[in-house]
Design a protein around this motif. Structure first.
Motif, PDB file in Angstrom:
ATOM      1  N   ARG A 224       0.822  -1.216   0.000  1.00 17.33           N
ATOM      2  CA  ARG A 224       0.000   0.000   0.000  1.00 17.33           C
ATOM      3  C   ARG A 224       0.853   1.261   0.000  1.00 17.33           C
ATOM      4  NH1 ARG A 224      -3.799  -0.241   4.749  1.00 17.33           N
ATOM      5  NH2 ARG A 224      -3.907  -2.395   4.038  1.00 17.33           N
ATOM      6  N   PHE A 225       2.121   1.132   0.414  1.00 13.15           N
ATOM      7  CA  PHE A 225       3.001   2.297   0.454  1.00 13.15           C
ATOM      8  C   PHE A 225       3.716   2.536  -0.874  1.00 13.15           C
ATOM      9  CE2 PHE A 225       2.861   0.669   4.885  1.00 13.15           C
ATOM     10  CZ  PHE A 225       2.227   1.757   5.464  1.00 13.15           C
ATOM     11  N   GLY A 226       3.637   1.565  -1.804  1.00 13.49           N
ATOM     12  CA  GLY A 226       4.301   1.712  -3.092  1.00 13.49           C
ATOM     13  C   GLY A 226       3.470   2.526  -4.068  1.00 13.49           C
ATOM     14  N   ARG A 227       4.154   3.246  -4.940  1.00 14.43           N
ATOM     15  CA  ARG A 227       3.465   4.081  -5.927  1.00 14.43           C
ATOM     16  C   ARG A 227       3.841   3.724  -7.367  1.00 14.43           C
ATOM     17  NH1 ARG A 227       0.945   4.500  -2.174  1.00 14.43           N
ATOM     18  NH2 ARG A 227       0.271   6.347  -1.002  1.00 14.43           N
ATOM     19  N   ARG A 228       4.729   2.790  -7.564  1.00 10.85           N
ATOM     20  CA  ARG A 228       5.119   2.390  -8.900  1.00 10.85           C
ATOM     21  C   ARG A 228       4.205   1.259  -9.384  1.00 10.85           C
ATOM     22  NH1 ARG A 228       6.715   6.418 -10.773  1.00 10.85           N
ATOM     23  NH2 ARG A 228       7.556   5.238 -12.548  1.00 10.85           N
ATOM     24  N   ASN A 230       4.513  -1.875 -10.480  1.00 11.38           N
ATOM     25  CA  ASN A 230       4.635  -3.231  -9.941  1.00 11.38           C
ATOM     26  C   ASN A 230       4.288  -3.298  -8.459  1.00 11.38           C
ATOM     27  OD1 ASN A 230       6.959  -1.703  -9.605  1.00 11.38           O
ATOM     28  ND2 ASN A 230       8.362  -3.259 -10.356  1.00 11.38           N
ATOM     29  N   ALA A 231       4.527  -2.234  -7.715  1.00 18.23           N
ATOM     30  CA  ALA A 231       4.119  -2.214  -6.303  1.00 18.23           C
ATOM     31  C   ALA A 231       2.602  -2.154  -6.181  1.00 18.23           C
ATOM     32  CB  ALA A 231       4.762  -1.032  -5.586  1.00 18.23           C
ATOM     33  N   ILE A 232       1.969  -1.350  -6.998  1.00 14.48           N
ATOM     34  CA  ILE A 232       0.512  -1.251  -6.971  1.00 14.48           C
ATOM     35  C   ILE A 232      -0.126  -2.598  -7.313  1.00 14.48           C
ATOM     36  CG2 ILE A 232      -1.467  -0.193  -8.144  1.00 14.48           C
ATOM     37  CD1 ILE A 232       0.264   2.352  -8.401  1.00 14.48           C
ATOM     38  N   GLN A 233       0.462  -3.318  -8.250  1.00 17.38           N
ATOM     39  CA  GLN A 233      -0.063  -4.635  -8.615  1.00 17.38           C
ATOM     40  C   GLN A 233       0.029  -5.627  -7.457  1.00 17.38           C
ATOM     41  OE1 GLN A 233       2.475  -5.112 -12.065  1.00 17.38           O
ATOM     42  NE2 GLN A 233       0.752  -4.845 -13.467  1.00 17.38           N
ATOM     43  N   MET A 234       0.945  -5.402  -6.540  1.00 15.11           N
ATOM     44  CA  MET A 234       1.134  -6.326  -5.421  1.00 15.11           C
ATOM     45  C   MET A 234       0.316  -5.951  -4.183  1.00 15.11           C
ATOM     46  SD  MET A 234       5.146  -7.501  -5.594  1.00 15.11           S
ATOM     47  CE  MET A 234       5.887  -5.868  -5.750  1.00 15.11           C
ATOM     48  N   ARG A 235      -0.568  -4.986  -4.302  1.00 18.15           N
ATOM     49  CA  ARG A 235      -1.459  -4.696  -3.182  1.00 18.15           C
ATOM     50  C   ARG A 235      -2.439  -5.852  -2.989  1.00 18.15           C
ATOM     51  NH1 ARG A 235      -2.673   1.768  -4.353  1.00 18.15           N
ATOM     52  NH2 ARG A 235      -0.514   2.464  -3.956  1.00 18.15           N
ATOM     53  N   ARG A 236      -2.904  -6.019  -1.784  1.00 21.34           N
ATOM     54  CA  ARG A 236      -3.757  -7.172  -1.463  1.00 21.34           C
ATOM     55  C   ARG A 236      -4.999  -7.218  -2.351  1.00 21.34           C
ATOM     56  NH1 ARG A 236      -4.796  -8.403   4.704  1.00 21.34           N
ATOM     57  NH2 ARG A 236      -5.472 -10.336   3.707  1.00 21.34           N
ATOM     58  N   ASP A 237      -5.178  -8.386  -2.983  1.00 19.59           N
ATOM     59  CA  ASP A 237      -6.348  -8.628  -3.834  1.00 19.59           C
ATOM     60  C   ASP A 237      -6.549  -7.521  -4.870  1.00 19.59           C
ATOM     61  OD1 ASP A 237      -7.000 -11.019  -2.462  1.00 19.59           O
ATOM     62  OD2 ASP A 237      -7.919  -9.843  -0.865  1.00 19.59           O
ATOM     63  N   SER A 238      -5.464  -7.044  -5.440  1.00 21.03           N
ATOM     64  CA  SER A 238      -5.548  -6.000  -6.460  1.00 21.03           C
ATOM     65  C   SER A 238      -6.265  -6.531  -7.698  1.00 21.03           C
ATOM     66  CB  SER A 238      -4.144  -5.531  -6.851  1.00 21.03           C
ATOM     67  OG  SER A 238      -3.458  -6.547  -7.577  1.00 21.03           O
ATOM     68  N   PRO A 239      -6.861  -5.659  -8.503  1.00 20.85           N
ATOM     69  CA  PRO A 239      -7.485  -6.124  -9.741  1.00 20.85           C
ATOM     70  C   PRO A 239      -6.525  -6.906 -10.623  1.00 20.85           C
ATOM     71  CG  PRO A 239      -8.130  -3.854  -9.278  1.00 20.85           C
ATOM     72  CD  PRO A 239      -7.073  -4.207  -8.281  1.00 20.85           C
ATOM     73  N   TRP A 240      -5.258  -6.506 -10.632  1.00 25.16           N
ATOM     74  CA  TRP A 240      -4.274  -7.227 -11.439  1.00 25.16           C
ATOM     75  C   TRP A 240      -4.094  -8.658 -10.935  1.00 25.16           C
ATOM     76  CZ3 TRP A 240       0.551  -9.532 -10.749  1.00 25.16           C
ATOM     77  CH2 TRP A 240       1.257  -9.826 -11.927  1.00 25.16           C
ATOM     78  N   VAL A 266       7.951  -8.714   4.753  1.00 20.42           N
ATOM     79  CA  VAL A 266       7.542  -8.039   3.526  1.00 20.42           C
ATOM     80  C   VAL A 266       6.227  -8.591   3.001  1.00 20.42           C
ATOM     81  CG1 VAL A 266       8.135  -7.601   1.103  1.00 20.42           C
ATOM     82  CG2 VAL A 266       9.884  -7.384   2.878  1.00 20.42           C
ATOM     83  N   THR A 267       6.104  -9.898   2.932  1.00 15.91           N
ATOM     84  CA  THR A 267       4.866 -10.524   2.481  1.00 15.91           C
ATOM     85  C   THR A 267       4.053 -10.928   3.709  1.00 15.91           C
ATOM     86  OG1 THR A 267       5.902 -11.319   0.454  1.00 15.91           O
ATOM     87  CG2 THR A 267       3.860 -12.393   1.126  1.00 15.91           C
ATOM     88  N   PHE A 268       3.073 -10.127   4.028  1.00 15.67           N
ATOM     89  CA  PHE A 268       2.232 -10.411   5.194  1.00 15.67           C
ATOM     90  C   PHE A 268       0.868  -9.795   5.003  1.00 15.67           C
ATOM     91  CE2 PHE A 268       4.754  -6.594   6.276  1.00 15.67           C
ATOM     92  CZ  PHE A 268       3.775  -5.694   6.637  1.00 15.67           C
ATOM     93  N   PRO A 269      -0.171 -10.298   5.688  1.00 19.98           N
ATOM     94  CA  PRO A 269      -0.184 -11.452   6.588  1.00 19.98           C
ATOM     95  C   PRO A 269       0.322 -12.726   5.895  1.00 19.98           C
ATOM     96  CG  PRO A 269      -2.251 -10.225   6.730  1.00 19.98           C
ATOM     97  CD  PRO A 269      -1.513  -9.685   5.562  1.00 19.98           C
TER      98      PRO A 269
END
Length: 310
Positions: A224-228, A230-240, A266-269
């Motif tokens: 959630r703290f990423g703005r790029r 690939n970081a946005i894609q790794m948000r929990r249950d993201s559309p991607w 880094v990967t949590f929960p």
């Protein structure tokens, strides 16, 4: 690209520290006043890792994984501090080409291993593994996923080229070992081949197994703290991530083994590092990068390489 960026960051930091120390001595400051801010600067990584562990503990919630003790998290923090300092302070900025790829291995060779790193890393991340694999004669190739900040599916062609290289050199489908975002990049690679009209079963057969280590298959709270992209894609249950999951079959998922840890910073929960239909393996007491230092994980790589087809 990343190696150059890390070298520049290190140079700027070193010049800043040297300038501060020189100025303090000219002003006649005492040793404590001079070195205090320097030590604080050097402790930023330790502080960041401690903050990540605190956040992971705070959002553990109802995750089915066992909740680690404070002592377990502290031990994981200490090991992560050591391994991350070596990786980001030396291996990735200065020694990413220290170990060349050996796609044919040595001796009997056998099945190859493709190593795929994660977010904000390059192939130097795997330096501790390279001499061990090469000493065993294992054919091994790794990629440096670049650009650093882009959509994860943009890495598909790099992964495809590495798979082709190992397949041609050994005559066998490689074992793919991924850390963190690397596991998502391999999943995105498969979807990219299907979108190009390739047969799903034939594409699946191009890999022997996929071992993911700390991969945020379901995203991660920290993203959630990423703005790029690939970081946005790794948000929990993201559309991607939801679209990626919708493209996958049970047969493809059955090729995956997911190593995870309840102490991952880094990967949590923790459940985020597992994938429905894949075999989960819990390595307790290990932080994110520290999972690679677990002897059981390296032993698992060797065992999977020798195992039969899925």
């Amino acid at each position: 690209m990343l190696a150059r960026l890390l070298r520049w960051i290190g140079l700027v930091g070193a010049l800043g520290v040297a300038g501060w120390v020189g100025w303090c001595f000219r002003q006649g400051f005492g040793l404590g006043a001079t070195l205090g801010p320097v030590l604080a600067l050097l402790g930023l990584n330790a502080l960041a890792l401690a903050l990540e562990q605190a956040m992971a503990a705070a959002v553990h919630g109802q995750d089915p994984a066992p909740r680690p003790s404070v002592a377990a998290r502290c031990r994981a923090w200490a090991r992560e501090l050591w391994s991350s300092t070596l990786a980001f302070g030396w291996a990735m900025p200065f020694a990413s080409q220290r170990w060349p790829d050996t796609p044919t291995g040595a001796g009997t060779g056998g099945r190859g291993v493709l190593l795929v790193h994660g977010y904000l890393c390059n192939r130097g991340f795997w330096n501790p593994w390279y001499p061990r694999l090469q000493a065993l004669g294992v054919p091994v190739v790794s990629v440096s996923l670049e650009p650093v900040f882009c959509s994860i599916e943009d890495y598909a062609d790099q992964i495809d080229a590495a798979l082709v290289q190992l397949q041609r050199a050994t005559g066998q489908a490689p074992l793919v070992v991924c850390h963190s975002m690397g596991g998502l990049a391999v999943r995105a690679w498969r979807r990219s081949r299907l979108l190009r009209g390739e047969d799903a079963a034939a594409t699946d057969a191009r890999v022997h197994h996929v071992l993911t280590i700390g991969t945020p298959h379901r995203g991660t709270w920290l993203a959630r703290f990423g703005r790029r992209p690939n970081a946005i894609q790794m948000r929990r249950d993201s559309p991607w991530l939801q679209g990626l999951a919708a493209s996958e079959s049970a047969a493809w998922r059955a090729r995956f083994i997911c190593v995870w840890s309840a102490c991952d910073n880094v990967t949590f929960p923790p459940r985020c590092a597992t994938l429905d239909g894949a075999a989960p393996i819990h390595q307790p007491g290990r932080a994110h990068q520290d999972l690679l230092d677990d002897p059981a994980v390296f032993t698992l790589v060797l065992a999977l390489r020798e195992s039969g087809s899925t």
